[in-house]
Write a protein that holds these residues in place. Structure first.
Motif, PDB file in Angstrom:
ATOM      1  N   UNK B   2      17.472  -2.484  -9.732  1.00 54.65           N
ATOM      2  CA  UNK B   2      16.596  -1.735  -8.566  1.00 54.65           C
ATOM      3  C   UNK B   2      15.470  -2.610  -8.455  1.00 54.65           C
ATOM      4  N   UNK B   3      15.041  -2.818  -7.198  1.00 54.96           N
ATOM      5  CA  UNK B   3      14.009  -3.326  -6.752  1.00 54.96           C
ATOM      6  C   UNK B   3      13.222  -2.326  -5.673  1.00 54.96           C
ATOM      7  N   UNK B   4      11.794  -2.837  -5.576  1.00 52.37           N
ATOM      8  CA  UNK B   4      11.010  -1.974  -4.882  1.00 52.37           C
ATOM      9  C   UNK B   4      11.464  -2.267  -3.365  1.00 52.37           C
ATOM     10  N   UNK B   5      11.525  -1.109  -2.454  1.00 51.75           N
ATOM     11  CA  UNK B   5      12.092  -1.324  -1.178  1.00 51.75           C
ATOM     12  C   UNK B   5      10.816  -1.857  -0.201  1.00 51.75           C
ATOM     13  N   UNK B   6       9.685  -1.194  -0.586  1.00 49.06           N
ATOM     14  CA  UNK B   6       8.500  -1.650   0.230  1.00 49.06           C
ATOM     15  C   UNK B   6       7.356  -2.171  -0.517  1.00 49.06           C
ATOM     16  N   UNK B   7       6.553  -2.942   0.153  1.00 47.21           N
ATOM     17  CA  UNK B   7       5.278  -3.539  -0.435  1.00 47.21           C
ATOM     18  C   UNK B   7       4.286  -2.517  -1.004  1.00 47.21           C
ATOM     19  N   UNK B   8       3.521  -2.402  -2.113  1.00 49.24           N
ATOM     20  CA  UNK B   8       2.765  -1.433  -2.602  1.00 49.24           C
ATOM     21  C   UNK B   8       1.462  -1.905  -1.825  1.00 49.24           C
ATOM     22  N   UNK B   9       0.680  -0.845  -1.062  1.00 52.57           N
ATOM     23  CA  UNK B   9      -0.432  -1.437  -0.326  1.00 52.57           C
ATOM     24  C   UNK B   9      -1.561  -1.363  -1.410  1.00 52.57           C
ATOM     25  N   UNK B  10      -2.629  -2.113  -1.164  1.00 54.93           N
ATOM     26  CA  UNK B  10      -3.732  -1.997  -1.933  1.00 54.93           C
ATOM     27  C   UNK B  10      -4.427  -0.494  -2.045  1.00 54.93           C
ATOM     28  N   UNK B  11      -4.172   0.142  -0.678  1.00 52.86           N
ATOM     29  CA  UNK B  11      -5.056   1.460  -0.776  1.00 52.86           C
ATOM     30  C   UNK B  11      -4.146   2.471  -1.963  1.00 52.86           C
ATOM     31  N   UNK B  12      -2.870   2.216  -1.782  1.00 54.05           N
ATOM     32  CA  UNK B  12      -2.023   3.042  -2.690  1.00 54.05           C
ATOM     33  C   UNK B  12      -2.473   2.725  -4.443  1.00 54.05           C
ATOM     34  N   UNK B  13      -2.691   1.486  -4.526  1.00 56.40           N
ATOM     35  CA  UNK B  13      -2.891   1.198  -5.909  1.00 56.40           C
ATOM     36  C   UNK B  13      -4.260   1.555  -6.099  1.00 56.40           C
ATOM     37  N   UNK B  14      -5.378   1.814  -4.960  1.00 64.27           N
ATOM     38  CA  UNK B  14      -6.667   1.893  -5.472  1.00 64.27           C
ATOM     39  C   UNK B  14      -6.848   3.483  -5.520  1.00 64.27           C
ATOM     40  N   UNK B  15      -5.903   4.111  -4.726  1.00 62.64           N
ATOM     41  CA  UNK B  15      -5.984   5.664  -4.668  1.00 62.64           C
ATOM     42  C   UNK B  15      -5.322   6.244  -6.159  1.00 62.64           C
ATOM     43  N   UNK B  16      -4.413   5.445  -6.836  1.00 59.29           N
ATOM     44  CA  UNK B  16      -4.053   5.724  -8.313  1.00 59.29           C
ATOM     45  C   UNK B  16      -4.880   5.605  -9.104  1.00 59.29           C
ATOM     46  N   UNK B  17      -5.875   4.500  -8.808  1.00 58.85           N
ATOM     47  CA  UNK B  17      -6.603   4.192  -9.994  1.00 58.85           C
ATOM     48  C   UNK B  17      -8.030   4.730  -9.916  1.00 58.85           C
ATOM     49  N   UNK B  18      -8.202   5.775  -8.977  1.00 54.42           N
ATOM     50  CA  UNK B  18      -9.509   6.361  -8.601  1.00 54.42           C
ATOM     51  C   UNK B  18      -9.668   7.265  -9.940  1.00 54.42           C
ATOM     52  N   UNK B  19      -8.785   7.717 -10.453  1.00 50.54           N
ATOM     53  CA  UNK B  19      -8.874   8.674 -11.694  1.00 50.54           C
ATOM     54  C   UNK B  19      -8.824   8.037 -12.920  1.00 50.54           C
TER      55      UNK B  19
END
Lengths: 240, 61
Positions: B2-19
């Motif tokens: 299994x491989x990621x279908x889409x690129x993980x945006x910076x925003x997504x990463x940063x939103x996750x790390x906000x907490x």
């Protein structure tokens, strides 16, 4: 369910863990200051372990009935299982006893002896709670939390109480005498508590009078730094 | 595989790390030397605990 999960495993097999606890108990009882610095989990595991064996020694002090000798031997043997105090070494040493006499052969044997000779007597009237754990913060290398585990009512502690008493005596003679007799009357714990409160008052009084004199007399015993420290504590109490 | 279908945006990463932020440990001032220390522990600077007790060997002044 957390049934039967009372103790930490400390990352060791059963034998290793028991051996560790025996070593820690031996160190604690044999150490000159009656305290060891170890990690907090180990200290917490050690506490019930040593307290159990100290209770054995305490019970040996208050034996009744006509089979006291047998009971005390039994308690001693039960206690021996809390240390590496097997009698194998003894059998070996009996051959060459002429040179060494009956000196303690191992640290575990020495601890056992000390436990029954000194500590049983000391804790005769204390219903458990013979140790104190003081947290120290984290170790630099692995960030493990460290703690001191020490026997309460140890000589060092008594000496500091004593020196404070002496200080109080030299400042206000009347009140000091009163507090001392109070201490003699009451049990060890109650007496000490009463002492401390009266000391507080006395040091407050001493502050008003010639306090320099007290300081110089005190410096003889253990060094000036120590007495200065105790003094600053007194100051703290005052401000509270 | 299994491989990621889409690129993980910076925003997504940063939103996750906000907490994910860590908090500094709570400290209070040592009543003896006024240095910050963690509660329920001996003061690392002066070795005092509960006023009366001198726990640590002092390094130097």
């Amino acid at each position: 369910m957390r049934h039967l999960k009372a103790h930490r495993k400390l990352g060791r097999t059963t034998e290793h863990r028991i051996s560790l606890l025996r070593n820690l108990a031996t160190s604690l009882i044999n150490s000159r200051e009656e305290r060891i610095i170890t990690t907090l989990p180990k200290a917490k595991e050690l506490r019930p372990f040593v307290e159990r064996v100290i209770t054995c020694a305490r019970r040996a002090q208050n034996l009744e009935g006509d089979d006291t000798a047998a009971q005390s031997v039994h308690l001693r043997r039960q206690a021996a299982s809390f240390f590496h105090a097997g009698n194998r070494q003894q059998a070996v040493s009996t051959g060459t006893r002429s040179t060494q006499g009956r000196a303690p052969r191992t640290a575990g044997v020495a601890a056992l002896k000390r436990l029954f000779d000194e500590l049983g007597e000391r804790y005769k009237d204390r219903p458990g709670g013979y140790t104190r754990i003081i947290k120290l913060g984290h170790r630099v290398g692995d960030n493990a939390e460290l703690a001191i585990i020490e026997l309460v009512d140890n000589p060092r502690e008594r000496a500091s109480v004593e020196s404070q008493k002496k200080r109080a005596k030299s400042s206000g003679k009347k009140t000091a005498k009163a507090s001392e007799s109070k201490a003699a009357e009451g049990g060890r714990r109650g007496g000490r508590k009463a002492d401390r409160t009266s000391e507080k008052e006395e040091t407050t009084k001493a502050r008003g009078k010639g306090e320099e004199k007290v300081e110089s007399g005190e410096a003889k015993s253990k060094g000036a730094s120590r007495s200065r420290k105790t003094e600053s504590t007194a100051e703290e109490k005052e401000t509270e | 595989m299994p491989n990621p279908k889409r690129r993980h945006s910076k925003a997504r990463t940063r939103k996750r790390r906000a907490h994910d932020a860590l908090r500094a440990p709570q400290t209070s001032l040592c009543p003896n030397c006024q240095e910050p220390r963690m509660s329920h522990r001996a003061c690392p600077k002066c070795g005092f605990y509960k006023g009366r007790e001198v726990i640590h060997v002092e390094q130097n002044t």
